[in-house]
Motif scaffolding. Structure first.
Motif, mmCIF file in Angstrom:
data_model
loop_
_atom_site.group_PDB
_atom_site.id
_atom_site.type_symbol
_atom_site.label_atom_id
_atom_site.label_comp_id
_atom_site.label_asym_id
_atom_site.label_seq_id
_atom_site.Cartn_x
_atom_site.Cartn_y
_atom_site.Cartn_z
ATOM 1 N N UNK A 322 -26.081 -13.981 -16.806
ATOM 2 C CA UNK A 322 -26.727 -14.862 -15.832
ATOM 3 C C UNK A 322 -27.105 -14.195 -14.513
ATOM 4 N N UNK A 323 -26.260 -13.320 -13.935
ATOM 5 C CA UNK A 323 -26.592 -12.763 -12.613
ATOM 6 C C UNK A 323 -27.969 -12.106 -12.587
ATOM 7 N N UNK A 324 -28.740 -12.454 -11.556
ATOM 8 C CA UNK A 324 -30.055 -11.855 -11.390
ATOM 9 C C UNK A 324 -31.178 -12.565 -12.107
ATOM 10 N N UNK A 325 -30.860 -13.539 -12.979
ATOM 11 C CA UNK A 325 -31.919 -14.234 -13.707
ATOM 12 C C UNK A 325 -32.710 -15.166 -12.800
ATOM 13 N N UNK A 326 -32.021 -15.825 -11.871
ATOM 14 C CA UNK A 326 -32.675 -16.739 -10.939
ATOM 15 C C UNK A 326 -32.547 -16.163 -9.536
ATOM 16 N N UNK A 327 -33.618 -16.187 -8.747
ATOM 17 C CA UNK A 327 -33.579 -15.540 -7.435
ATOM 18 C C UNK A 327 -32.746 -16.308 -6.418
ATOM 19 N N UNK A 328 -32.212 -15.587 -5.462
ATOM 20 C CA UNK A 328 -31.584 -16.200 -4.290
ATOM 21 C C UNK A 328 -32.678 -16.468 -3.257
ATOM 22 N N UNK A 329 -32.270 -17.054 -2.140
ATOM 23 C CA UNK A 329 -33.232 -17.344 -1.079
ATOM 24 C C UNK A 329 -33.922 -16.073 -0.589
ATOM 25 N N UNK A 330 -33.160 -15.001 -0.453
ATOM 26 C CA UNK A 330 -33.726 -13.757 0.064
ATOM 27 C C UNK A 330 -34.528 -13.000 -0.992
ATOM 28 N N UNK A 332 -36.364 -14.573 -3.507
ATOM 29 C CA UNK A 332 -37.505 -15.350 -3.980
ATOM 30 C C UNK A 332 -38.738 -15.141 -3.098
ATOM 31 N N UNK A 333 -39.914 -15.261 -3.724
ATOM 32 C CA UNK A 333 -41.162 -15.341 -2.974
ATOM 33 C C UNK A 333 -41.303 -16.791 -2.515
ATOM 34 N N UNK A 334 -40.919 -17.054 -1.285
ATOM 35 C CA UNK A 334 -40.867 -18.426 -0.794
ATOM 36 C C UNK A 334 -42.240 -19.045 -0.613
ATOM 37 N N UNK A 335 -43.299 -18.235 -0.660
ATOM 38 C CA UNK A 335 -44.640 -18.783 -0.506
ATOM 39 C C UNK A 335 -45.129 -19.467 -1.786
ATOM 40 N N UNK A 336 -44.368 -19.324 -2.885
ATOM 41 C CA UNK A 336 -44.708 -19.932 -4.165
ATOM 42 C C UNK A 336 -43.568 -20.832 -4.622
ATOM 43 N N UNK A 337 -43.833 -21.773 -5.540
ATOM 44 C CA UNK A 337 -42.731 -22.540 -6.122
ATOM 45 C C UNK A 337 -41.654 -21.598 -6.661
ATOM 46 N N UNK A 338 -40.392 -21.922 -6.419
ATOM 47 C CA UNK A 338 -39.278 -21.019 -6.686
ATOM 48 C C UNK A 338 -38.726 -21.258 -8.098
ATOM 49 N N UNK A 339 -38.468 -20.172 -8.827
ATOM 50 C CA UNK A 339 -37.876 -20.282 -10.161
ATOM 51 C C UNK A 339 -36.449 -20.825 -10.043
ATOM 52 N N UNK A 340 -36.208 -21.992 -10.631
ATOM 53 C CA UNK A 340 -34.892 -22.631 -10.524
ATOM 54 C C UNK A 340 -34.242 -22.906 -11.876
ATOM 55 N N UNK A 411 -40.154 -24.364 -12.032
ATOM 56 C CA UNK A 411 -40.465 -23.831 -10.706
ATOM 57 C C UNK A 411 -40.539 -24.990 -9.726
ATOM 58 N N UNK A 412 -39.973 -24.802 -8.540
ATOM 59 C CA UNK A 412 -39.729 -25.900 -7.613
ATOM 60 C C UNK A 412 -40.446 -25.682 -6.283
ATOM 61 N N UNK A 413 -41.218 -26.702 -5.900
ATOM 62 C CA UNK A 413 -41.887 -26.721 -4.591
ATOM 63 C C UNK A 413 -41.187 -27.764 -3.714
#
Length: 487
Positions: A322-330, A332-340, A411-413
């Protein structure tokens, strides 16, 4: 890419190929049988449908499958070589002699043998310490148990490396520390099989009645607690000692014929075959395999929720990947919907129409919401401190079908993140295909008062970062919609 070679493409060899391939290994197959490729492809189709659903994190990208005309070509450069040829000792030994002339001296050569001891397999080998018994259980791509049986020729470091590789594939390697014919598990199976043959021959029970006795009773107990732990519970508060004192004398009673095996006469074979045809003949082998896989996945996923038995193995395997599969806040590309969310659709997420059922879309979106909460700082530690988000309103749109085994991403906006209010919009995809959207409005609450309140300053800051970064995103289609009135 790591490479495994499968020698023998029958049911067991095909299962090994699927387990390696779906865990990201390249797989080479050698089998002179002209039907080997067809058989392995069919087994692989079933594995693709069922194995990914055991995991709550996505499997790695599938490796490359190739078929080879010579044994030497198939084994060159392979890190693991799994022999699954018929149970003839001279055949297995001749295979080892040929492949050891061409394979990497550091490769693990595992044998799927259900009966031979490793010291027997190693006789006459160029490098005896390279060969070890790794006996699986069918279907190899689903069941976690592998009996690892070394001999004195195998070093402790070699055995440890083999076990580490098996663990990385999601197996539970059981180290059998003393050589014995048929290892451990098959000796139990053989005992039950012998008794079942007598019960059929003597007219006590049919094949169907014996199967019902197992799957309606002790088979379910054994699936999650084994033999000794089951009997410990049967002893009540007094435990195993009481059980043994109460039932031990029965071992002297002539209940079974375990060492007295009926002759396999034509009449007995016909009787058992005819009863089995009447019991299950309406299903093809592939259909029975899918029924079996459905049941196994459902049982093992239930054990995952309890973190028990085979479920613990699956949870540990998920945690490792699991580690690294989903991005943390730092990250993630915050300008796009975030992979959750990223996972496969399990078999038990599908309904009578053969596609993902409604409440499982909600579960996937709820998991995505939980991940988004963690990204902004509302993680398990924060919740333990007394604050959390409660969902106040939800709207899900079902736009396309998702089937068992499909790899999905959410992906979450963030539409609003201010004060106690959190408004998120989830989009679920299979590849580029939009499957569903989920719109959720949440309120931050105090878990002590159960009333809405402002979140921590850190959460406010993180939401502000996302708000600023996503300010240029268009308002998503379907957001704010309600179910249309008829007419």
């Amino acid at each position: 890419m790591t490479t495994a070679t499968i020698i023998g493409g029958g049911v067991i060899g095909g299962g090994w190929a699927a387990r390696f391939l779906l865990n990201g290994w390249d797989v080479r197959v050698f089998d002179p049988d002209s039907d080997a490729e067809r058989k392995i492809i069919e087994v692989l189709d079933n594995a693709r449908r069922s194995l990914p659903g055991l995991s709550d994190v996505p499997l790695p990208d599938e490796g490359q499958l190739s078929f080879h005309d010579t044994l030497a070509e198939a084994v060159v450069g392979a890190s693991w070589i799994q022999e699954s040829v018929p149970e003839r000792l001279n055949l297995k030994q001749s295979v080892y002699k040929e492949l050891q002339d061409a394979c990497d001296p550091d490769a693990v050569i595992g044998s799927s043998t259900s009966g031979f001891k490793p010291s027997e397999l190693q006789q006459g080998a160029l490098r005896p310490g390279q060969i070890v018994v790794t006996h699986p259980f069918n279907p190899v791509y689903l069941l976690p148990l592998i009996e690892v049986v070394p001999s004195g020729e195998n070093t402790a470091a070699f055995v440890s490396r083999a076990q580490d590789i098996l663990i990385s594939l999601g197996f539970y390697p059981l180290h059998v520390k003393k050589e014995i014919d048929a290892h451990i598990a098959d000796r139990f199976l053989e005992a039950v099989w012998r008794e079942a043959l007598w019960l059929v021959k003597d007219g006590v029970a049919t094949t169907e009645e014996i199967d019902e006795a197992i799957r309606m009773g002790f088979g379910i107990r054994w699936a999650q607690m084994g033999l000794f732990e089951t009997y410990r519970v049967a002893g009540g508060e007094a435990g195993m000692r009481h059980f043994m004192a109460q039932f031990g004398p029965a071992l002297k009673w002539p209940w079974t014929k375990l060492m007295d095996v009926p002759d396999f006469t034509d009449d007995l074979v016909d009787m058992i075959a005819n009863q089995s045809d009447a019991q299950s003949g309406q299903h093809s082998i592939r259909e029975l395999e899918r029924i079996r896989d459905n049941n196994l996945v459902s049982i093992m996923r239930g054990l995952k929720y309890q973190n028990w038995g085979a479920g613990t193995v699956l949870n540990t395997h998920d945690a490792r990947r699991r580690p690294g599969l989903l991005p943390t806040l730092d990250e993630a590309d915050l300008s796009q919907p975030i992979l959750t969310q990223a996972r496969a659709v399990p078999l038990d997420w599908t309904d009578y129409n053969g596609h993902m059922t409604e409440h499982k879309y909600m579960e996937a979106f709820a998991n995505a919401t939980d991940r988004f909460m963690a990204i902004i700082g509302c993680d398990s530690d924060y919740i333990a401190s007394g604050g959390s988000y409660f969902t106040a309103e939800t709207h899900v749109r079902h736009l396309d079908e998702a089937h068992a085994g499909a790899r999905i991403e959410v992906r979450t906006q963030m539409l609003l993140g201010q004060g106690k209010k959190l408004h998120v919009f989830h989009s679920m995809y299979e590849g580029e295909r939009l499957l569903a959207t989920g719109e959720h409005f949440l309120l931050h609450v105090s878990l002590e008062s159960r009333r809405p309140c402002a979140p921590s300053e850190a959460i406010e800051v993180n939401m502000a970062r996302i708000t600023e970064a996503q300010a240029g995103l268009p308002y998503p289609e379907g957001a704010g919609n309600a179910i249309r009135k008829p007419g």
